[in-house]
Design a protein around this motif. Structure first.
Motif, short mmCIF file in Angstrom:
data_model
loop_
_atom_site.label_atom_id
_atom_site.label_comp_id
_atom_site.label_asym_id
_atom_site.label_seq_id
_atom_site.Cartn_x
_atom_site.Cartn_y
_atom_site.Cartn_z
N LYS A 40 -0.70 3.24 11.35
CA LYS A 40 -0.75 1.84 10.96
C LYS A 40 -1.45 1.70 9.61
O LYS A 40 -2.51 2.29 9.37
CB LYS A 40 -1.49 1.01 12.02
CG LYS A 40 -0.84 1.05 13.38
CD LYS A 40 0.53 0.38 13.37
CE LYS A 40 1.13 0.37 14.76
NZ LYS A 40 2.35 -0.39 14.83
N ARG A 41 -0.84 0.92 8.72
CA ARG A 41 -1.36 0.72 7.37
C ARG A 41 -2.07 -0.63 7.27
O ARG A 41 -1.52 -1.65 7.71
CB ARG A 41 -0.21 0.79 6.37
CG ARG A 41 0.46 2.15 6.30
CD ARG A 41 1.62 2.18 5.31
NE ARG A 41 2.63 1.16 5.59
CZ ARG A 41 3.58 1.27 6.51
NH1 ARG A 41 3.66 2.34 7.28
NH2 ARG A 41 4.46 0.31 6.68
N ILE A 42 -3.25 -0.61 6.66
CA ILE A 42 -4.04 -1.82 6.51
C ILE A 42 -4.44 -1.99 5.05
O ILE A 42 -5.01 -1.08 4.45
CB ILE A 42 -5.29 -1.79 7.41
CG1 ILE A 42 -4.87 -1.65 8.88
CG2 ILE A 42 -6.13 -3.05 7.19
CD1 ILE A 42 -6.01 -1.53 9.86
N LEU A 43 -4.13 -3.15 4.51
CA LEU A 43 -4.53 -3.52 3.15
C LEU A 43 -5.85 -4.28 3.25
O LEU A 43 -5.93 -5.29 3.96
CB LEU A 43 -3.45 -4.39 2.50
CG LEU A 43 -3.76 -4.99 1.13
CD1 LEU A 43 -4.02 -3.90 0.09
CD2 LEU A 43 -2.61 -5.90 0.69
N VAL A 44 -6.88 -3.78 2.57
CA VAL A 44 -8.21 -4.41 2.60
C VAL A 44 -8.45 -5.08 1.26
O VAL A 44 -8.62 -4.41 0.23
CB VAL A 44 -9.31 -3.37 2.89
CG1 VAL A 44 -10.69 -4.02 2.83
CG2 VAL A 44 -9.10 -2.71 4.24
N VAL A 45 -8.47 -6.41 1.26
CA VAL A 45 -8.69 -7.19 0.04
C VAL A 45 -10.13 -7.70 0.07
O VAL A 45 -10.46 -8.61 0.83
CB VAL A 45 -7.71 -8.37 -0.07
CG1 VAL A 45 -7.92 -9.13 -1.37
CG2 VAL A 45 -6.27 -7.89 0.07
N LEU B 254 -12.15 1.97 9.07
CA LEU B 254 -10.74 1.99 9.43
C LEU B 254 -10.16 3.40 9.36
O LEU B 254 -9.45 3.84 10.27
CB LEU B 254 -9.95 1.03 8.54
CG LEU B 254 -10.26 -0.45 8.76
CD1 LEU B 254 -9.69 -1.29 7.64
CD2 LEU B 254 -9.76 -0.92 10.11
N LYS B 255 -10.48 4.14 8.31
CA LYS B 255 -9.99 5.52 8.17
C LYS B 255 -10.53 6.39 9.31
O LYS B 255 -9.80 7.20 9.87
CB LYS B 255 -10.42 6.10 6.82
CG LYS B 255 -9.64 5.56 5.65
CD LYS B 255 -10.19 6.13 4.34
CE LYS B 255 -9.56 5.46 3.16
NZ LYS B 255 -10.19 5.90 1.89
N GLU C 225 -5.41 0.90 2.23
CA GLU C 225 -5.25 0.68 0.79
C GLU C 225 -6.26 -0.41 0.40
O GLU C 225 -6.14 -1.55 0.83
CB GLU C 225 -3.83 0.22 0.47
CG GLU C 225 -3.59 -0.05 -0.99
CD GLU C 225 -3.58 1.21 -1.85
OE1 GLU C 225 -3.94 1.11 -3.03
OE2 GLU C 225 -3.24 2.30 -1.34
N PRO C 226 -7.27 -0.07 -0.42
CA PRO C 226 -8.23 -1.07 -0.85
C PRO C 226 -7.71 -1.85 -2.06
O PRO C 226 -6.97 -1.31 -2.89
CB PRO C 226 -9.46 -0.23 -1.24
CG PRO C 226 -8.90 1.09 -1.64
CD PRO C 226 -7.64 1.29 -0.84
N VAL D 137 -3.26 -7.28 6.89
CA VAL D 137 -4.03 -7.53 5.68
C VAL D 137 -5.38 -8.10 6.09
O VAL D 137 -5.44 -9.09 6.82
CB VAL D 137 -3.32 -8.52 4.73
CG1 VAL D 137 -4.20 -8.84 3.52
CG2 VAL D 137 -1.97 -7.98 4.29
N ILE D 138 -6.44 -7.44 5.65
CA ILE D 138 -7.79 -7.96 5.84
C ILE D 138 -8.17 -8.64 4.53
O ILE D 138 -8.15 -8.02 3.47
CB ILE D 138 -8.78 -6.84 6.20
CG1 ILE D 138 -8.39 -6.25 7.57
CG2 ILE D 138 -10.22 -7.36 6.19
CD1 ILE D 138 -9.19 -5.05 7.98
N MET D 139 -8.46 -9.93 4.61
CA MET D 139 -8.60 -10.75 3.41
C MET D 139 -9.96 -11.42 3.30
O MET D 139 -10.34 -12.20 4.17
CB MET D 139 -7.52 -11.85 3.44
CG MET D 139 -7.53 -12.80 2.27
SD MET D 139 -6.95 -12.04 0.74
CE MET D 139 -5.21 -11.81 1.12
#
Length: 121
Positions: free
Chosen positions: A3-8, A22-23, A30-31, A50-52
């Protein structure tokens, strides 16, 4: 499938903490520190979540959530808002923008991972 998570998140320490946790729990992360590149990054990375952060330089997290939800290719991607905004009505404004989840900072690791797993299960 991983599972891929984008951390903004613009705060370096928070971004590193979220990414490291998360890792360590098996997610591909992806930060993103710059809100201006979030849509482009999301299209390339194709996150499952997406974590925003809401308070970002140049563009607000609320605007980014709305942009994600108005983008045909990204609209179905859940957004978990993690923010220091914890005043009356803030959670509702964030949810009205399209975020499926909301956590107030400071965030404890247990509830953070529980929320993440809820959206990527």
């Amino acid at each position: 499938m991983e599972k891929r998570i984008l951390v903004v998140e613009d705060n370096d320490l928070n971004r590193k903490l979220f990414c490291d946790v998360l890792k360590a729990n098996g997610f591909v992360v992806e930060p993103a520190a710059d809100g201006k590149r979030v849509l482009e990054t999301a299209h390339n990375f194709k996150p499952h979540l997406v974590i925003m952060d809401i308070q970002l330089p140049h563009v607000s997290g609320l605007e980014l959530i709305e942009a994600l939800k108005n983008d045909v290719g990204l609209a179905a991607t859940p957004v978990l808002a993690v923010t220091a905004y914890a005043g009356t009505g803030d959670e509702q404004r964030i949810r009205d923008a399209g975020a499926e989840g909301y956590l107030a900072k400071p965030v404890s690791i247990g509830p953070f991972l529980t929320a993440v797993r809820t959206f990527v299960a």
